[in-house]
Every structure is written in structure tokens, then in C-alpha cells.
Design a protein around this motif. Structure first.
Motif, PDB file in Angstrom:
ATOM      1  N   ARG A   1      -3.598   4.259  -0.683  1.00 39.21           N
ATOM      2  CA  ARG A   1      -4.229   2.955  -0.463  1.00 39.21           C
ATOM      3  C   ARG A   1      -3.984   2.516   0.979  1.00 39.21           C
ATOM      4  O   ARG A   1      -2.865   2.573   1.471  1.00 39.21           O
ATOM      5  N   GLY A   2      -5.022   2.055   1.622  1.00 41.57           N
ATOM      6  CA  GLY A   2      -4.880   1.560   2.983  1.00 41.57           C
ATOM      7  C   GLY A   2      -4.600   2.664   3.982  1.00 41.57           C
ATOM      8  O   GLY A   2      -4.319   3.814   3.624  1.00 41.57           O
ATOM      9  N   ASN A   3      -4.668   2.318   5.255  1.00 42.76           N
ATOM     10  CA  ASN A   3      -4.418   3.306   6.299  1.00 42.76           C
ATOM     11  C   ASN A   3      -3.013   3.889   6.195  1.00 42.76           C
ATOM     12  O   ASN A   3      -2.802   5.095   6.338  1.00 42.76           O
TER      13      ASN A   3
ATOM     14  N   ASN B   1       0.816  -1.208   0.000  1.00 42.86           N
ATOM     15  CA  ASN B   1       0.000   0.000   0.000  1.00 42.86           C
ATOM     16  C   ASN B   1       0.855   1.265   0.000  1.00 42.86           C
ATOM     17  O   ASN B   1       0.590   2.222  -0.739  1.00 42.86           O
ATOM     18  N   MET B   2       1.890   1.289   0.829  1.00 45.62           N
ATOM     19  CA  MET B   2       2.755   2.467   0.878  1.00 45.62           C
ATOM     20  C   MET B   2       3.495   2.635  -0.445  1.00 45.62           C
ATOM     21  O   MET B   2       3.673   3.745  -0.950  1.00 45.62           O
ATOM     22  N   ASN B   3       3.928   1.521  -1.015  1.00 44.96           N
ATOM     23  CA  ASN B   3       4.665   1.567  -2.272  1.00 44.96           C
ATOM     24  C   ASN B   3       3.806   2.090  -3.416  1.00 44.96           C
ATOM     25  O   ASN B   3       4.227   2.956  -4.184  1.00 44.96           O
ATOM     26  N   LEU B   4       2.591   1.571  -3.529  1.00 47.80           N
ATOM     27  CA  LEU B   4       1.703   2.034  -4.594  1.00 47.80           C
ATOM     28  C   LEU B   4       1.301   3.493  -4.392  1.00 47.80           C
ATOM     29  O   LEU B   4       1.146   4.250  -5.350  1.00 47.80           O
ATOM     30  N   THR B   5       1.128   3.890  -3.136  1.00 44.43           N
ATOM     31  CA  THR B   5       0.817   5.294  -2.841  1.00 44.43           C
ATOM     32  C   THR B   5       1.959   6.201  -3.265  1.00 44.43           C
ATOM     33  O   THR B   5       1.756   7.215  -3.949  1.00 44.43           O
TER      34      THR B   5
ATOM     35  N   GLY C   1      -0.432  13.637  -6.106  1.00 42.65           N
ATOM     36  CA  GLY C   1      -0.250  12.245  -6.508  1.00 42.65           C
ATOM     37  C   GLY C   1      -0.480  11.279  -5.369  1.00 42.65           C
ATOM     38  O   GLY C   1      -1.110  10.226  -5.543  1.00 42.65           O
ATOM     39  N   LEU C   2       0.019  11.617  -4.190  1.00 46.93           N
ATOM     40  CA  LEU C   2      -0.181  10.767  -3.022  1.00 46.93           C
ATOM     41  C   LEU C   2      -1.649  10.707  -2.618  1.00 46.93           C
ATOM     42  O   LEU C   2      -2.166   9.642  -2.256  1.00 46.93           O
TER      43      LEU C   2
ATOM     44  N   ALA D   1      -9.118   5.765   3.441  1.00 49.72           N
ATOM     45  CA  ALA D   1      -9.110   6.159   2.023  1.00 49.72           C
ATOM     46  C   ALA D   1     -10.499   6.614   1.596  1.00 49.72           C
ATOM     47  O   ALA D   1     -10.650   7.573   0.829  1.00 49.72           O
ATOM     48  N   ALA D   2     -11.530   5.923   2.093  1.00 50.58           N
ATOM     49  CA  ALA D   2     -12.908   6.308   1.763  1.00 50.58           C
ATOM     50  C   ALA D   2     -13.236   7.677   2.349  1.00 50.58           C
ATOM     51  O   ALA D   2     -13.847   8.530   1.688  1.00 50.58           O
ATOM     52  N   GLN D   3     -12.829   7.911   3.584  1.00 56.32           N
ATOM     53  CA  GLN D   3     -13.097   9.208   4.216  1.00 56.32           C
ATOM     54  C   GLN D   3     -12.329  10.325   3.511  1.00 56.32           C
ATOM     55  O   GLN D   3     -12.819  11.449   3.401  1.00 56.32           O
TER      56      GLN D   3
END
Length: 600
Positions: free
Chosen positions: A83-85, A47-51, A77-78, A445-447
Motif C-alpha cells: 500500500r502506498g509508495n 501503509n508500511m505496517n499493513l504491507t 505477501g508483501l 501500487a497501481a503500476q
């Protein structure tokens, strides 16, 4: 370190971020392995990597010597790729950083340190209940040290050095702050990811990195060997012919309206097949191609031994990669927004025509924009709509049958990004849209997506599991006000006991249990309650835990790897053991989790 660094500008900052991204992508598996639960879908590193990948791509699209503008590009971009918390918190850290430097061409040591502190302030505000011993703690302690150092030291090298040193110290202490980390013997995974990024920052400042060639696209995960000759021979080359019209040069894409692009993301990646990724699941190229075809068009799947190349135009790239991760590890990920590319093509050609016509103003797509405005004006929006995150075709079908408008394929193995959620909401023609994350790692991510939608009301119902999401939809009342519905659906979440059955990926001790690698583990509302070498034994213990507090109905959602005879045995066990409990069985089709079980 003989030369002092008194100022850094946008280009310096870009090199730091790229180095941080490279440091993280080289250690994705290491960070994933630190996830506390011994389940096969630890995904903090991913998640951190894709972010961060999303942030780097935006930086490369909008490079600038102005650190404020570079920071703005990174933050955007971030934000969209979060993605994810862990990804959301990372995006907030650099959103605050960008805000602090927004008006600055370059920064000195004090401004540099203050920007890190601004990021910490922003991240803590974004989390409803901040937990110490996590990425937040490491960010906070290291920023505090940076500010302290900058008060007496104008050299940014030394400020960054002290920030990194403090981040490592704080990382080591996360075990003492969260008992579960100490119990398992690991540090916090998100905190480790942040330290890796800071290590990359430092390496860029002291010029100890080897930069990638300028024309090499940034790729998530570690580098893989080039495709062999078989893949090269089978790869498709798509030419983009140009046409002369009325003496002018036009691309063929100029004939296409941007809004006509049905699948907006050109998605490419490699899958290195891993037989142990999912127990008893074998790769079949034909089946894999058929599964992927549901997500878009222009599909190319070329397999050779343990390597598979995928190219597809898809609306939800995360769903495609979620499916592919069932078979192995992803690398060389490249996602391009074709709508943006198409808009740029139109703008460039409009600029060429503008120059040829001696400065005459060119208004792009005015007629189509007017038509779209007229269409929007007369279109009547329905009152309510739903977006839900799901894992498995069967579960997605259930959500659809209950009236959910858009189903995002995701969940544990591939969290949808903030942008994925925003796009799904945009696709629902309703005045108010309820979003069901159905996973605790997707709620932030939804919030965050709520802040990015301006033309409709978006309400996130913080469902942490598939059963909770289904219960929330059932509780919905068409005639109730939005706030009443939100309250009723949130109350419905409290009446559901949710369980999952998967397998342990390592030996560990947790929740008073001695867990062995390969055991089938049962998880009740986030707590491991069973660990057995026999799947039925583990499932029975989980069911007993779920029903123990009283239940009227138990629902089994059988996963992609569940065996029909075992599902039948579990249904029989419930009927025989709990005579007053009604049993329902559905084919969920979810990956990694043999069963999702709810008790209400």
C-alpha cells in the motif's frame, strides 16, 4: 556477544521478520507523525505496517526452514499487500532479497549481505525517478555497509549490527538531503519505518525479544486492551457443522462453489473512537452500521463507550477500514481470504476421499471448471474498461456516471493495496483496462498491479488527484486505440489545477508560511498556498491561486464536513470575482478534506 552466528535458515529469517513487524507496528503513530505535510492523513507508517502485516501472514501460512522458500513467501505477501509508495518500495526491497536467496537452504554472512544489496537494486529499478533522502537512501547505504563488513567478518550478528548502525546514520542525514525535511525538522518517514524493521531484525538475532504465543494472530497497530464484558456478551459465535453423506464426513462449506462467494474477505478489527480524529464528526452506531453495510454482508458492529468491534465479509477490506478510520484508530486487524480457505477445505476433503478410495484420483470441480471455461470462451469482452480510486460516495457516483466500471474506495486515508487493484481489474470484463490512482501515493501500487495481470492489457494513467482522474475519463475516446487514449488522457492531466482544503494537525513552517495547528490549509498541486483560522478565507486564497493562471470552469466538490452555507458563499465568491468563469458544485462526500477544487 560471545557466540558467533555463521549461518541463518528459514526459521531464523521468519523470527527476524516477525520481530521487525512488531517493532514497526509499535511505532506506527510515530512514523505517521513524521509525514512532512501537517495534514490529518499522514499514513506512511500505516501503509508500511499493513504491507508488512500481509508479508507476515503469508510467512505464517507457508513456514519453512529453507530461507529461499521463506523469502519467497514473504515477497509474495508483501507484493499483494503493498500500500502506498512506501509499501511498494518495501515490497521491492524484499522481493530482491528473496530473489538472491531463492535457491539457498541457509545463508552465510556474504550471502546475507548480498541479498540486501539485491533488494536495493530491485527497489531502485521499480521507482521511475528515485529520490535520495528517503527509504531508498537508507536501504542503499546500509546494504553497502553490510557487503563491506561481510568481506572481512563471517559473523552475521556483526554484519546486521553494522547494517543497522549505518541505517541510523543515513536516516539522520535525510534532513540534509531533502530541504523540506530540514525545514520541518523531521527525518524521512519511510526511512524511519525501515530502520525500525532493521532494529527488529537485530533484536531477533541477539534474542532480545519476547515472542508472541504461537497461536496469537498477528495484528496490525499496537495492542489494545481486551474487549470488556459487554462486547464479549454481544459477540457472535458461528459454528461450522459437519454432515455425514454416504458414510463420509463433509463440511457444510463443501456444498458451496468457491466462485459463488460474493464477498471474499472475512474482515475484523477494532476502532478506538477518537473525537479529535475528524473535526465536528460524531460517532453514531446506527449510521456507522448502515455505512458499512454497503461493503458486504455478515456485518457485526458492537460499540461500548470508546471501543467498537467490527466484523464483515467484504470484497474490498481497504474500503471498510478507510471508512472506519474517519472515527478513530484501528487495531487488532485480521483479514482472511475466504476463497482460499474454501479451496483448502475442498482439497482436504478430496484428499480424505482419495485415501478412502485406495488412491483413486480425485479431480476437484472439474465440471464447474469446464463450465467456466465454456462461459469464458463465448463471453464477448468489451474493448475498454476503467478502474478508479475514489474517496467519498458523491465522487464515486461521478466516476460511475462517467462510465467507470469499478470504483475502489480509498485515497489518502487508506490506500488500496496492489491486490485490491488486481482484484478490481479482474472484475472488469474488458480487453484493456485503464487504472486511475487519483493519488500520487497510489501510483506505484497501481503500476505494480500491471505486472500481476496476465489476461488483459492494463494501462495506468498516473492521475494524482480526483480532478485529474475525472479529466482523464472525460478525455477518453471509445474509437481510439489504447495507446492514443493513454496519451490523450495523460495530456488531460496537465490541463487541470487541483486544490484541497483540510486542517493542520500541528504547528510548522512550510512554503514560506507559518502554519498553526487547527488552521485551515489550502493545497494547490501539492503546495500549501493558504493557512487561515477561517475556512472561507483559506478557500478564497486557494481559489485565487487556482484561477490565477486562467480558467474557464471551477468545480467544487464538497466534503463530508463541508457546511452548505459555506459552499454557497464560495460559489458566490467565484461568480462575483471571476465573471467569465463557470462554477459547478457537487457533493463529493470525501472525508478529511472539506473541499476538493478543480480549475480547468
Amino acid at each position: 556477544m560471545s557466540k558467533r552466528l555463521i549461518q541463518i535458515n528459514g526459521q531464523d529469517f521468519i523470527r527476524m521478520v516477525e520481530a521487525g513487524a512488531n517493532a514497526l507496528k509499535s511505532n506506527v503513530d510515530r512514523v505517521n507523525a513524521l509525514n512532512v505535510f501537517p495534514v490529518p492523513d499522514g499514513d506512511t507508517g500505516t501503509n508500511m505496517n499493513l504491507t508488512l502485516t500481509s508479508g507476515v501472514e503469508e510467512l505464517r501460512r507457508r513456514p519453512s526452514d529453507h530461507i529461499g522458500k521463506a523469502g519467497e513467501a514473504l515477497a509474495k505477501g508483501l507484493l499483494m499487500g503493498a500500500r502506498g509508495n512506501s509499501g511498494v518500495i518495501l515490497s521491492q526491497l524484499f522481493r530482491g532479497f528473496a530473489k538472491a536467496v531463492s535457491d539457498l537452504e541457509s545463508v552465510n554472512a556474504k550471502q546475507f549481505a548480498a541479498a540486501f544489496q539485491s533488494g536495493v537494486d530491485m527497489a531502485y529499478k521499480a521507482v521511475v525517478k528515485p529520490v535520495e533522502g528517503t527509504i531508498l537512501t537508507v536501504a542503499k547505504e546500509s546494504a553497502k555497509q553490510a557487503v563491506k563488513t561481510a568481506e572481512r567478518q563471517p559473523d552475521i550478528h556483526i554484519v546486521m549490527e553494522e547494517l543497522l548502525k549505518k541505517s541510523r546514520e543515513a536516516l539522520a542525514k535525510t534532513q540534509d538531503m531533502l530541504p523540506v525535511l530540514k525545514q520541518v525538522g523531521v527525518v524521512d518517514s519511510g526511512a524511519q519505518g525501515l530502520v525500525l524493521i532493521y532494529e527488529g531484525f537485530m533484536s531477533a538475532l541477539v534474542s532480545e525479544i519476547t515472542e508472541e504465543p504461537a497461536d496469537m494472530p498477528y495484528t496490525a497497530f499496537g495492542a489494545v486492551q481486551p474487549l470488556d464484558e459487554v462486547l464479549e456478551q454481544n459477540a457472535l459465535t458461528i459454528s461450522k457443522p459437519l454432515e455425514h453423506v454416504h458414510g463420509e464426513l463433509h463440511s457444510a462449506q463443501a456444498k458451496l462453489a468457491t466462485e459463488d462467494i460474493e464477498f471474499g474477505y472475512c474482515t475484523e478489527f477494532m476502532v478506538r473512537l477518537n473525537a479529535d480524529k475528524v473535526a465536528s464528526r460524531t460517532f453514531d452506531e446506527h449510521r456507522f452500521r448502515e455505512e458499512l453495510s454497503a461493503f458486504g454482508d455478515s456485518l457485526l458492529v458492537v460499540a461500548d463507550d470508546d471501543l467498537v468491534k467490527v466484523h464483515i465479509h467484504a470484497e474490498y477490506p481497504g474500503s471498510v477500514m478507510n471508512l472506519a478510520q474517519n472515527y478513530g484508530d484501528l487495531s487488532r486487524i485480521k483479514i482472511e481470504n475466504m476463497r482460499d480457505q474454501h479451496t483448502h477445505i475442498l482439497m482436504e476433503e478430496a484428499g480424505q476421499r482419495n485415501a478412502a478410495q485406495s488412491g483413486m484420483a480425485v479431480h476437484l470441480s472439474a465440471d464447474s471448471e469446464d463450465a467456466a471455461a465454456r462461459k469464458e470462451a463465448v463471453q464477448e469482452l468489451k474493448r475498454y474498461g476503467f478502474v478508479a480510486v475514489s474517496a467519498g460516495e458523491g465522487i464515486s457516483g461521478i466516476f460511475t456516471s462517467l462510465g467507470v466500471d469499478r470504483v475502489l474506495h480509498g485515497g489518502q486515508t487508506m490506500n488500496p493495496s496492489t491486490e485490491d487493484i488486481v482484484r478490481a481489474v479482474a472484475g472488469v470484463d474488458a480487453q484493456t483496462v485503464f487504472v486511475l490512482p487519483n493519488n500520487s501515493n497510489i501510483i506505484l501500487a497501481a503500476q505494480q498491479a500491471v505486472e500481476l495481470v496476465e489476461d488483459k492489457q492494463v494501462i495506468v494513467i498516473p492521475s494524482k488527484s480526483i480532478p485529474q482522474g475525472i479529466a482523464a475519463v472525460i478525455a477518453f475516446q471509445e474509437n481510439a486505440a489504447p495507446e492514443e487514449n493513454a496519451e490523450e488522457m495523460q495530456q488531460a492531466l496537465q490541463h487541470v489545477q487541483a486544490g484541497q482544503v483540510t486542517y493542520a494537525v500541528r504547528d510548522t513552517q512550510m512554503d514560506g508560511m507559518d502554519i498553526k495547528q487547527g488552521d485551515y490549509i489550502g493545497i494547490h498541486n501539492g503546495r500549501i498556498v493558504s493557512s487561515e483560522p477561517d475556512i472561507l478565507a483559506s478557500c478564497r486564497k486557494l481559489i485565487d491561486s487556482l484561477v490565477g493562471g486562467g480558467a474557464e470552469i471551477v468545480t467544487l466538490y464538497a466534503g463530508a464536513e463541508a457546511r452548505p452555507e459555506q459552499t454557497e458563499q464560495l460559489a458566490d465568491y467565484i461568480e462575483q470575482t471571476y465573471a467569465d468563469v463557470e462554477v459547478e458544485v457537487h457533493e463529493g462526500g470525501q472525508p478529511l478534506y472539506y473541499y476538493i477544487i478543480s480549475a480547468e
